[in-house]
Design a protein around this motif. Structure first.
Motif, PDB file in Angstrom:
ATOM      1  N   LEU A  11       0.829  -1.208   0.000  1.00  0.00           N
ATOM      2  CA  LEU A  11       0.000   0.000   0.000  1.00  0.00           C
ATOM      3  C   LEU A  11       0.861   1.256   0.000  1.00  0.00           C
ATOM      4  O   LEU A  11       0.437   2.305  -0.503  1.00  0.00           O
ATOM      5  CB  LEU A  11      -0.931  -0.008   1.211  1.00  0.00           C
ATOM      6  N   ILE A  23      -0.389   6.785  -0.100  1.00  0.00           N
ATOM      7  CA  ILE A  23      -1.644   6.878   0.640  1.00  0.00           C
ATOM      8  C   ILE A  23      -1.453   6.488   2.104  1.00  0.00           C
ATOM      9  O   ILE A  23      -2.223   6.933   2.964  1.00  0.00           O
ATOM     10  CB  ILE A  23      -2.743   6.019  -0.007  1.00  0.00           C
ATOM     11  N   THR A  24      -0.434   5.697   2.396  1.00  0.00           N
ATOM     12  CA  THR A  24      -0.169   5.340   3.792  1.00  0.00           C
ATOM     13  C   THR A  24       0.331   6.558   4.568  1.00  0.00           C
ATOM     14  O   THR A  24      -0.073   6.797   5.710  1.00  0.00           O
ATOM     15  CB  THR A  24       0.868   4.209   3.864  1.00  0.00           C
ATOM     16  N   PHE A  28      -4.598   7.853   4.333  1.00  0.00           N
ATOM     17  CA  PHE A  28      -5.776   7.435   3.588  1.00  0.00           C
ATOM     18  C   PHE A  28      -6.127   5.961   3.796  1.00  0.00           C
ATOM     19  O   PHE A  28      -7.188   5.523   3.344  1.00  0.00           O
ATOM     20  CB  PHE A  28      -5.579   7.684   2.088  1.00  0.00           C
ATOM     21  N   VAL A  29      -5.261   5.212   4.444  1.00  0.00           N
ATOM     22  CA  VAL A  29      -5.570   3.810   4.757  1.00  0.00           C
ATOM     23  C   VAL A  29      -6.183   3.775   6.154  1.00  0.00           C
ATOM     24  O   VAL A  29      -5.503   3.991   7.156  1.00  0.00           O
ATOM     25  CB  VAL A  29      -4.308   2.923   4.700  1.00  0.00           C
ATOM     26  N   LEU A  43     -10.265   2.356   2.726  1.00  0.00           N
ATOM     27  CA  LEU A  43      -9.638   3.628   2.413  1.00  0.00           C
ATOM     28  C   LEU A  43     -10.561   4.772   2.795  1.00  0.00           C
ATOM     29  O   LEU A  43     -11.782   4.630   2.769  1.00  0.00           O
ATOM     30  CB  LEU A  43      -9.324   3.714   0.916  1.00  0.00           C
ATOM     31  N   ALA A  59      -8.050   3.625  -5.326  1.00  0.00           N
ATOM     32  CA  ALA A  59      -8.656   2.348  -4.954  1.00  0.00           C
ATOM     33  C   ALA A  59      -8.205   1.238  -5.899  1.00  0.00           C
ATOM     34  O   ALA A  59      -7.855   0.132  -5.471  1.00  0.00           O
ATOM     35  CB  ALA A  59     -10.175   2.469  -4.958  1.00  0.00           C
ATOM     36  N   ALA A  62      -4.578   0.405  -5.309  1.00  0.00           N
ATOM     37  CA  ALA A  62      -4.431  -0.366  -4.075  1.00  0.00           C
ATOM     38  C   ALA A  62      -4.774  -1.835  -4.310  1.00  0.00           C
ATOM     39  O   ALA A  62      -4.050  -2.738  -3.885  1.00  0.00           O
ATOM     40  CB  ALA A  62      -5.325   0.219  -2.984  1.00  0.00           C
ATOM     41  N   LEU A  79     -13.798   1.948  -0.288  1.00  0.00           N
ATOM     42  CA  LEU A  79     -13.645   3.389  -0.109  1.00  0.00           C
ATOM     43  C   LEU A  79     -14.794   3.860   0.770  1.00  0.00           C
ATOM     44  O   LEU A  79     -15.962   3.781   0.381  1.00  0.00           O
ATOM     45  CB  LEU A  79     -13.672   4.083  -1.466  1.00  0.00           C
TER      46      LEU A  79
END
Length: 213
Positions: A11, A23-24, A28-29, A43, A59, A62, A79
């Motif tokens: 991720l 995103i980590t 966002f996770v 997410l 998304a 991921a 999401l």
């Protein structure tokens, strides 16, 4: 390394296309659950109205990253609390495209949009390396240099050690002392950093959590 650790690492290779940050790191996770070979990831975004094209890209990227992990037998990416979440979740988990999620509402796929933001990200990343005075790309080292190489490869730009250290978005070599290039790179970097700060602030307000800068 256990499966959960490999999931988090995977991720971490997924970037917000507009901000060029994992995103980590952006927070966002929301959660990761691993049950045998089944992986479920939730997410979350700063607002329910974040652009559907960006949301879909993250998304889908991921899901693709998770399926690339050895030992993963099932992937569920959700999401949360997004106004197009139902369409995105169903399509991503079925392996569909953005056009499948929003039939009749989009002109093809998102490749052009992704490339546009990759070029901006490359420009911004290079702004942090201009003071090093390299003669070739191989003279640059560190996270920003590594990301520049990844972006160049994604854009089809020479990323070999002997390549020009700095290039425009279309791959044209440019000297480090080019005033216009330096100005554009600096302004682009500032824009991305400002937007990233705003997203962190919105996420903190929405979920009541601090996000690393």
């Amino acid at each position: 390394m256990n499966l959960r650790s490999r999931v988090l690492d995977a991720l971490g290779t997924v970037y917000d296309p507009e901000l060029d940050e994992p995103i980590t790191r952006l927070g966002f996770v929301g959660s990761v659950a691993v049950d045998g070979g089944a992986v479920a990831v939730r997410l979350r975004l700063p607002t329910p109205q974040c652009a559907p094209n960006f949301a879909f890209l993250m998304a889908a990227d991921a899901a693709r990253a998770l399926w690339g992990i050895e030992g993963v037998t099932a992937v569920d990416v959700v999401l949360e609390d997004h106004y197009t979440g139902d369409e995105i979740n169903a399509t991503v988990n079925a392996g569909g495209s953005f056009a499948d999620a929003f039939p009749g509402e989009t002109r093809g796929e998102l490749d052009a949009l992704r490339a546009l933001f990759q070029r901006k990200a490359l420009l911004a990343r290079q702004s942090r390396l201009l003071s090093e005075g390299p003669r070739r790309l191989g003279d640059l080292h560190g996270p920003d240099a590594d990301r520049c190489r990844a972006l160049r490869r994604a854009l089809g730009i020479d990323a070999s050690d002997e390549a020009a250290p700095f290039v425009t978005g279309d791959g044209t070599p440019v000297p480090a002392d080019d005033v216009r290039f330096r100005r554009m790179a600096s302004m682009t970097a500032l824009s991305l950093e400002t937007n990233g700060g705003m997203c962190r602030d919105l996420l903190r307000v929405r979920y009541g959590e601090e996000v690393a800068a």
